[in-house]
Motif scaffolding. Structure first.
Motif, short mmCIF file in Angstrom:
data_model
loop_
_atom_site.label_atom_id
_atom_site.label_comp_id
_atom_site.label_asym_id
_atom_site.label_seq_id
_atom_site.Cartn_x
_atom_site.Cartn_y
_atom_site.Cartn_z
N ALA A 29 30.91 32.90 39.85
CA ALA A 29 30.88 32.86 38.39
C ALA A 29 30.04 31.67 37.94
O ALA A 29 29.75 30.76 38.72
CB ALA A 29 32.29 32.75 37.81
N GLN A 43 28.90 36.61 35.69
CA GLN A 43 29.26 36.92 37.07
C GLN A 43 28.01 37.28 37.87
O GLN A 43 27.16 38.03 37.39
CB GLN A 43 30.25 38.09 37.11
CG GLN A 43 31.57 37.81 36.42
CD GLN A 43 32.41 36.81 37.17
OE1 GLN A 43 32.29 36.67 38.38
NE2 GLN A 43 33.29 36.11 36.47
N SER A 60 26.33 40.45 39.04
CA SER A 60 27.31 41.15 39.85
C SER A 60 27.21 42.65 39.57
O SER A 60 26.52 43.08 38.64
CB SER A 60 28.72 40.66 39.53
OG SER A 60 29.24 41.36 38.43
N TYR A 90 37.95 42.68 40.05
CA TYR A 90 37.90 41.81 38.88
C TYR A 90 39.16 42.00 38.04
O TYR A 90 39.55 43.13 37.73
CB TYR A 90 36.67 42.10 38.02
CG TYR A 90 35.37 41.67 38.65
CD1 TYR A 90 34.93 40.36 38.56
CD2 TYR A 90 34.58 42.58 39.35
CE1 TYR A 90 33.74 39.95 39.14
CE2 TYR A 90 33.39 42.19 39.93
CZ TYR A 90 32.97 40.88 39.83
OH TYR A 90 31.79 40.48 40.40
#
Length: 227
Positions: A29, A43, A60, A90
């Motif tokens: 992050a 992310q 991500s 997540y």
């Protein structure tokens, strides 16, 4: 390079995959201070196929669903790998779903699955439509493990909260009436379902009994693995 802000990645989770564990995967992050009162969270996913000498740095897998910025934050994710399979889970967002992204080709392509479906998904917390006073049993921390058949096993802790006024603040309760560890795996056809069809209760473990007692859900040992 080429990103919207000068993010600096931190809070990494690292796994290796491939026949000889030669492929390195880093999920991280980042936070960028836009001004004195505003910050942005993002992310990222980094992949190396040469033992860490060179890296491909990308958003991500959340990028595919436009959830890579200002949805999930630091430590809101867990990862696992087994053989050529990699998975990231997540959690931690009170306005979005709990999701996993699984790859069976060492991170080249990803499949998204919803583990817990937020009934207020994507609503602006400044919108009155996001206000509710009925207790929601929502996600806290998540862990995930891949078995040798590339099935992702997810454990998800929950707590009670309400969003009873516009804005980003909320009320949360922790304790006997909310503590529990929910279970889900990627062979499931649907997200975790509520036993009473109330989406607020999908992660609810404890229900009132007669008198002043509460008890955990009976005949639901698959959905929960701890209390």
């Amino acid at each position: 390079e080429g990103q919207q802000y000068a993010y600096a990645m931190s809070w990494p989770r690292v796994v290796t995959s491939g026949a000889n564990n030669e492929i390195i995967h880093v999920f991280a992050a980042a936070q960028y201070s836009i001004d004195a009162n505003t910050s942005s969270n993002a992310q990222f996913y980094c992949r190396s196929t040469d033992g860490g000498q060179t890296w491909d740095v990308n958003w991500s897998p959340l990028f595919n669903d436009d959830e890579h910025i200002d949805v999930y934050s630091a430590d809101d994710y867990a990862v696992s790998a087994n053989g050529d399979a990699v998975v990231v889970a997540y959690s931690g967002s009170l306005s979005h779903h709990v999701v996993i992204y699984k790859s069976e080709d060492n991170g080249q392509t990803w499949e998204r699955r919803i583990v817990w479906e937020n009934p207020y998904y994507g609503l602006d917390w400044e919108d009155e439509a996001s206000v509710y006073t009925d207790t929601m049993y929502g996600p806290a921390h998540v862990s995930v493990a891949l078995d040798q058949n590339a099935v992702a096993h997810v454990a998800l802790s929950s707590y009670m909260y309400t969003h009873d006024a516009v804005g980003t603040t909320y009320t949360v309760w922790r304790g006997l009436s909310s503590d529990g560890i929910a279970y889900w795996n990627s062979e499931s056809e649907t997200p975790i379902q509520a036993v009473n069809d109330n989406p607020h209760d999908a992660l609810r473990l404890w229900f009132p009994l007669e008198g002043e007692y509460i008890g955990h859900v009976i005949d639901d040992s698959v959905r929960f693995c701890g209390w």
